[in-house]
Design a protein around this motif. Structure first.
Motif, PDB file in Angstrom:
ATOM      1  N   UNK A 105       0.726  -1.256  -0.045  1.00  0.00           N
ATOM      2  CA  UNK A 105      -0.109  -0.042  -0.128  1.00  0.00           C
ATOM      3  C   UNK A 105       0.882   1.311  -0.049  1.00  0.00           C
ATOM      4  N   UNK A 106       1.874   1.371   0.694  1.00  0.00           N
ATOM      5  CA  UNK A 106       2.801   2.427   0.603  1.00  0.00           C
ATOM      6  C   UNK A 106       3.492   2.564  -0.385  1.00  0.00           C
ATOM      7  N   UNK A 107       3.968   1.476  -1.217  1.00  0.00           N
ATOM      8  CA  UNK A 107       4.522   1.580  -2.469  1.00  0.00           C
ATOM      9  C   UNK A 107       3.605   2.177  -3.469  1.00  0.00           C
ATOM     10  N   UNK A 108       2.511   1.752  -3.436  1.00  0.00           N
ATOM     11  CA  UNK A 108       1.520   2.229  -4.409  1.00  0.00           C
ATOM     12  C   UNK A 108       1.167   3.765  -4.196  1.00  0.00           C
ATOM     13  N   UNK A 109       0.969   4.344  -2.852  1.00  0.00           N
ATOM     14  CA  UNK A 109       0.821   5.425  -2.586  1.00  0.00           C
ATOM     15  C   UNK A 109       2.029   6.372  -3.165  1.00  0.00           C
ATOM     16  N   UNK A 110       3.409   5.771  -2.920  1.00  0.00           N
ATOM     17  CA  UNK A 110       4.467   6.575  -3.263  1.00  0.00           C
ATOM     18  C   UNK A 110       4.581   6.514  -4.679  1.00  0.00           C
ATOM     19  N   UNK A 111       4.097   5.606  -5.574  1.00  0.00           N
ATOM     20  CA  UNK A 111       4.091   5.727  -7.096  1.00  0.00           C
ATOM     21  C   UNK A 111       3.038   6.860  -7.533  1.00  0.00           C
ATOM     22  N   UNK A 127       4.802  14.712  -7.700  1.00  0.00           N
ATOM     23  CA  UNK A 127       6.103  15.312  -7.301  1.00  0.00           C
ATOM     24  C   UNK A 127       6.848  15.608  -8.389  1.00  0.00           C
ATOM     25  N   UNK A 128       6.978  14.833  -9.512  1.00  0.00           N
ATOM     26  CA  UNK A 128       7.572  15.281 -10.661  1.00  0.00           C
ATOM     27  C   UNK A 128       6.874  16.127 -11.522  1.00  0.00           C
ATOM     28  N   UNK A 129       5.580  16.439 -11.465  1.00  0.00           N
ATOM     29  CA  UNK A 129       4.706  17.597 -12.030  1.00  0.00           C
ATOM     30  C   UNK A 129       5.306  19.076 -11.192  1.00  0.00           C
ATOM     31  N   UNK A 130       5.153  18.814  -9.741  1.00  0.00           N
ATOM     32  CA  UNK A 130       5.697  20.026  -9.219  1.00  0.00           C
ATOM     33  C   UNK A 130       7.301  20.304  -9.092  1.00  0.00           C
ATOM     34  N   UNK A 131       8.088  19.345  -9.634  1.00  0.00           N
ATOM     35  CA  UNK A 131       9.465  19.509  -9.703  1.00  0.00           C
ATOM     36  C   UNK A 131       9.794  20.471 -11.034  1.00  0.00           C
ATOM     37  N   UNK A 137       3.952  23.339  -3.932  1.00  0.00           N
ATOM     38  CA  UNK A 137       5.613  22.846  -3.718  1.00  0.00           C
ATOM     39  C   UNK A 137       5.729  22.354  -2.497  1.00  0.00           C
ATOM     40  N   UNK A 138       5.466  23.345  -1.296  1.00  0.00           N
ATOM     41  CA  UNK A 138       5.673  22.933  -0.045  1.00  0.00           C
ATOM     42  C   UNK A 138       5.007  21.739   0.409  1.00  0.00           C
ATOM     43  N   UNK A 139       3.712  21.771   0.312  1.00  0.00           N
ATOM     44  CA  UNK A 139       2.749  20.441   0.450  1.00  0.00           C
ATOM     45  C   UNK A 139       3.179  19.203  -0.071  1.00  0.00           C
ATOM     46  N   UNK A 140       3.364  19.387  -1.263  1.00  0.00           N
ATOM     47  CA  UNK A 140       3.930  17.948  -1.936  1.00  0.00           C
ATOM     48  C   UNK A 140       5.162  17.609  -1.417  1.00  0.00           C
ATOM     49  N   UNK A 181       7.671  12.779   4.086  1.00  0.00           N
ATOM     50  CA  UNK A 181       6.807  11.835   5.183  1.00  0.00           C
ATOM     51  C   UNK A 181       6.778  10.452   4.469  1.00  0.00           C
ATOM     52  N   UNK A 182       6.201  10.507   3.305  1.00  0.00           N
ATOM     53  CA  UNK A 182       6.018   9.047   2.770  1.00  0.00           C
ATOM     54  C   UNK A 182       7.409   8.316   2.510  1.00  0.00           C
ATOM     55  N   UNK A 183       8.216   8.795   2.240  1.00  0.00           N
ATOM     56  CA  UNK A 183       9.653   8.339   1.902  1.00  0.00           C
ATOM     57  C   UNK A 183       9.922   7.867   3.348  1.00  0.00           C
ATOM     58  N   UNK A 184       9.870   8.572   4.491  1.00  0.00           N
ATOM     59  CA  UNK A 184      10.315   8.178   5.705  1.00  0.00           C
ATOM     60  C   UNK A 184       9.534   6.904   6.165  1.00  0.00           C
ATOM     61  N   UNK A 185       8.278   6.959   6.005  1.00  0.00           N
ATOM     62  CA  UNK A 185       7.522   5.982   6.264  1.00  0.00           C
ATOM     63  C   UNK A 185       7.912   4.664   5.358  1.00  0.00           C
ATOM     64  N   UNK A 186       8.256   4.787   4.301  1.00  0.00           N
ATOM     65  CA  UNK A 186       8.911   3.646   3.315  1.00  0.00           C
ATOM     66  C   UNK A 186       9.966   3.130   4.106  1.00  0.00           C
ATOM     67  N   UNK A 187      11.094   3.938   4.414  1.00  0.00           N
ATOM     68  CA  UNK A 187      12.303   3.636   4.924  1.00  0.00           C
ATOM     69  C   UNK A 187      12.129   2.761   6.297  1.00  0.00           C
ATOM     70  N   UNK A 188      11.111   3.217   6.979  1.00  0.00           N
ATOM     71  CA  UNK A 188      10.994   2.589   8.575  1.00  0.00           C
ATOM     72  C   UNK A 188      10.150   1.457   8.573  1.00  0.00           C
TER      73      UNK A 188
END
Length: 147
Positions: A45-51, A57-61, A70-73, A79-86
């Motif tokens: 679920x986290x991986x799908x959410x990240x995708x 994110x790429x659009x904002x970049x 920008x700041x929100x995304x 936060x999501x990257x931290x959740x994935x890493x932990x």
């Protein structure tokens, strides 16, 4: 290339080394971690959410600080990257993947080093890839030992 007895023997030995790697504890741990990750619904679920967030994110970049979200995304992405890493199964999978990659790198370096010190072996780490030898044009004035 013409097949000779020597080249056939070398290829057979390479197959043997490949089999040893596949049967290694490191490879078994990697496959087990990969299977565990695939069966972990929370991680998937986290991986799908990240995708999904990655597309935004790429659009904002593309627009950087000028994008209204920008700041929100960027905050959501951190936060999501931290959740994935932990997440346990993801962290275990990444650790096993890194260990298997290191084993493969060590084998490749041993093979290359047995032939010559000047053979470039891709390690997956740009710092070490560039240290082995320079192909010229590095801009250091030859201090790295290149020609």
């Amino acid at each position: 290339m013409i097949a000779t007895n020597e080249s056939v023997e070398v290829l057979e030995q390479v197959d043997h080394v490949g089999t040893m790697i596949v049967q290694s504890e490191c490879a078994h741990a990697y496959h087990y971690a990969r299977k565990t990750l695939a069966e972990d619904n929370e991680a998937q679920s986290l991986i799908r959410e990240f995708g999904e967030l990655k597309v935004i994110y790429e659009e904002v970049q593309r627009f950087g600080h000028y994008h209204p979200d920008y700041k929100k995304v960027m905050g959501e992405m951190r936060d999501l990257k931290r959740a994935l890493d932990t997440q346990t199964s993801i962290a275990r999978y990444k650790k096993c993947e890194d260990e298997l990659q290191q084993l493969l790198t060590d084998v490749a370096q041993a093979f290359g080093g047995a032939v010559s010190d000047h053979i470039k072996i891709p390690t997956g780490n740009p710092f070490f890839d560039n240290m082995s030898s320079c192909s010229g044009g590095c801009g250091s004035g030859g201090s790295c030992g290149c020609s």
